[in-house]
Design an enzyme around this catalytic site. Structure first.
Site, PDB file in Angstrom:
ATOM      1  CG  HIS A   6     -11.005  31.943   8.397  1.00 28.29           C
ATOM      2  ND1 HIS A   6     -11.866  32.508   9.309  1.00 28.29           N
ATOM      3  CD2 HIS A   6      -9.765  32.389   8.743  1.00 28.29           C
ATOM      4  CE1 HIS A   6     -11.187  33.261  10.157  1.00 28.29           C
ATOM      5  NE2 HIS A   6      -9.909  33.193   9.845  1.00 28.29           N
ATOM      6  NE  ARG A  43     -16.204  41.268  21.486  1.00 24.32           N
ATOM      7  CZ  ARG A  43     -15.462  40.538  22.334  1.00 24.32           C
ATOM      8  NH1 ARG A  43     -15.607  40.665  23.639  1.00 24.32           N
ATOM      9  NH2 ARG A  43     -14.561  39.686  21.871  1.00 24.32           N
ATOM     10  CB  SER A 101     -18.015  43.111  16.984  1.00 24.41           C
ATOM     11  OG  SER A 101     -17.629  42.388  18.123  1.00 24.41           O
ATOM     12  CG  ASP A 114     -16.479  35.380  17.025  1.00 19.63           C
ATOM     13  OD1 ASP A 114     -15.433  35.213  16.359  1.00 19.63           O
ATOM     14  OD2 ASP A 114     -16.482  35.842  18.176  1.00 19.63           O
ATOM     15  CG  LEU A 131     -32.286  34.890   1.479  1.00 19.27           C
ATOM     16  CD1 LEU A 131     -32.838  35.373   2.816  1.00 19.27           C
ATOM     17  CD2 LEU A 131     -31.439  33.642   1.696  1.00 19.27           C
TER      18      LEU A 131
END
Ligand code: FPP
Length: 236
Positions: free
Chosen positions: A29, A190, A192, A12, A123
């Site tokens: 972004h 949170r 979300s 975020d 991974l």
């Protein structure tokens, strides 16, 4: 030391990062997408087995069309440009979420990268795309109903217990371990709609750092802190 197989991150703060520098949100972004590679490479080198990143939620469609279109193009470019690095670093790529709603070219990129990296064993990097836990849970229920999976249980309690594992196997994350450590950047505390089932016993770490500024030093510090915690999974 605590076992740490699976890290999940809510990335975020891209928009705020750009705005703080007087730039348009999409620049944040772009920078955020670059950071995906940095953090993924670090996890691969440090023998983390699963890294799951929240890249586009079922609720993100509610953003202005211009931003959604940009994120779709960014994702396409990312998958096209980054494909060679998955192979170089032997990273397995997975996508979770309702992929079927994406455009055909985007779906093709996703499925091609998934299938061409599926034999890698280091991974697993999973991008949550058009992902929402509630949507995933509803789709899992639908799969179970469709398959009419009866489990031959003797009592409602047994049936519910059996359904827990049937259910886990019907989720997008069926072949992955539960989340051990869930990190959220950007200052909010949170979940979300991210991995609600899978993060039931995850340790949580919240940082004010905005995703484009989140670096491997901070990740290492969070992991160190994780190792100092005692996890009891409801036992003593
Ligand atoms: C939150 O920033 C971030 C997202 C909407 C999703 C994360 C997307 C990326 C990291 C870039 C794309 C990723 C790939 C793999 C191509 P925000 O816009 O909610 O930030 P804000 O809270 O500051 O507005």
């Amino acid at each position: 030391m605590q076992a740490l197989q699976h890290i999940a991150i809510i990335m975020d703060g891209n928009g705020r990062w750009a705005q703080m520098q007087g730039k348009a949100r999409h620049i944040g972004h772009k920078k955020g997408a670059k950071n995906v590679r940095v953090i993924t490479d670090w996890c691969a080198k440090h023998e983390i087995q699963f890294l799951t990143l929240y890249a586009f939620s079922t609720e993100n469609w509610n953003r202005p069309k211009k931003e959604v279109d940009f994120l779709m193009r960014l994702l396409e470019r990312y998958l096209r440009d980054e494909a060679p690095t998955y192979h170089e670093n032997e990273i397995k790529f997975r996508a979770i979420g309702d992929i079927e709603t994406f455009s055909q070219p985007l779906r093709d990129l996703i499925y091609t990268l998934e299938s061409s990296t599926k034999s890698y064993t280091k991974l697993t990097q999973t991008l949550a795309l058009n992902y929402g836990s509630r949507n995933e849970i509803a789709r899992a229920c639908y799969k179970i109903l469709q398959a009419n999976m009866s489990n031959g249980a003797q009592s409602p309690q047994e049936a519910v217990k059996a359904l827990e594992s049937t259910f886990a196997n019907a989720l997008d994350t069926a072949d992955m371990p539960d989340v051990d450590l869930l990190i959220r950047t950007g200052g909010e505390q949170r979940l979300s709609n991210f991995l609600l089932w899978q993060a039931s016993y995850a340790e949580l770490a919240f940082t004010h750092t905005l995703w484009p500024d989140f670096n491997t030093n901070e990740l290492a510090r969070i992991i160190e802190e994780f190792h100092s915690r005692t996890r009891r999974f409801g036992g003593l």
